[in-house]
Scaffold this motif. Sequence first.
Motif, PDB file in Angstrom:
ATOM      1  N   MET A  89       2.949   5.654  13.851  1.00  0.00           N
ATOM      2  CA  MET A  89       3.580   6.895  14.221  1.00  0.00           C
ATOM      3  C   MET A  89       5.063   6.443  13.957  1.00  0.00           C
ATOM      4  SD  MET A  89       3.374   8.269  18.194  1.00  0.00           S
ATOM      5  CE  MET A  89       1.518   8.794  18.029  1.00  0.00           C
ATOM      6  N   LEU A 138       3.154  11.618  12.663  1.00  0.00           N
ATOM      7  CA  LEU A 138       2.025  10.725  12.765  1.00  0.00           C
ATOM      8  C   LEU A 138       1.229  10.894  11.338  1.00  0.00           C
ATOM      9  CD1 LEU A 138      -0.022   9.266  14.270  1.00  0.00           C
ATOM     10  CD2 LEU A 138      -1.386  11.636  14.949  1.00  0.00           C
ATOM     11  N   SER A 173       4.138  16.475  11.931  1.00  0.00           N
ATOM     12  CA  SER A 173       5.210  15.976  12.791  1.00  0.00           C
ATOM     13  C   SER A 173       5.306  17.129  13.760  1.00  0.00           C
ATOM     14  CB  SER A 173       6.153  15.928  11.920  1.00  0.00           C
ATOM     15  OG  SER A 173       6.801  16.790  11.319  1.00  0.00           O
TER      16      SER A 173
END
Length: 259
Positions: free
Chosen positions: A1, A28, A41
């Motif tokens: 992340m 992510l 995102s």
Amino acid sequence: MVFRDSLISDFENIQYLFASSGVYNIGLEVVDKYFCSDFDSVNVYIFDNPKIYNIDDVKLCYGDTLSLDINQYVDSVLWYDGNTDKIRFFDDVGEYSYTVINDVGCINSDTFSLDYFSIPDTFYFDKSICKNDVFDFFGKNYSQPGRYIDTIRSVYGCDSAYNVLDLNYFPDISADFIIDNPQLCLGDSVFLHSLSNNQDSLNFFWDFGDNEFSDSKEVFRGYSESGEFVIILKVQDVFGCVDSLQKLAYVSPFLKFYL
């Protein structure tokens, strides 16, 4: 992340505390065992907490009231007691808290305490004076009956003590007397009698105007010279109060003859 403030984490789930307000893009990326990947995102908006009206702990003079007006500082407020008024008055010792909420639902809170300086001491003085006398009460002169208060202030500007004076008069006395014959001939005697009030408690001082004196309540008096004489009676009571009265007696230079 991946976080836009350069933080990278490889945990599946994560909690993150943003240090400042702003717009953050959080990405992510997932990768399987075949190294296939996908990415997504989202923008996260972090708003500032509402500013609070910082209230310092307060200590007041006894009897004063704390008045707070935070209308210009906050959008909305919730007090410890459920009250939502932006203008409040407090006069009880204790701790008070409040929460402010802005238009996006962010909150902030503050707590302050209220206390009082000590209750002023009160000292009572009961004093009686003679009429026309003056009583000095902590640097101030009073001559009329009544209640007078002298206030002592502390270094904090608070009333620290009250001196209370109840001022009265002693019972009134009034000098008075009669002259049975204010116009005499040489050789005559005049009878002087006091009519002053409260006579049983008075002392008498007669001045006959010829350097002769008496302390009797009533006197017979003759003059050896002719002329006009000022007769003065001064009376004094047990409290030291004094009053006086004067009258004139005229002694003729002519002798009175009886045939």
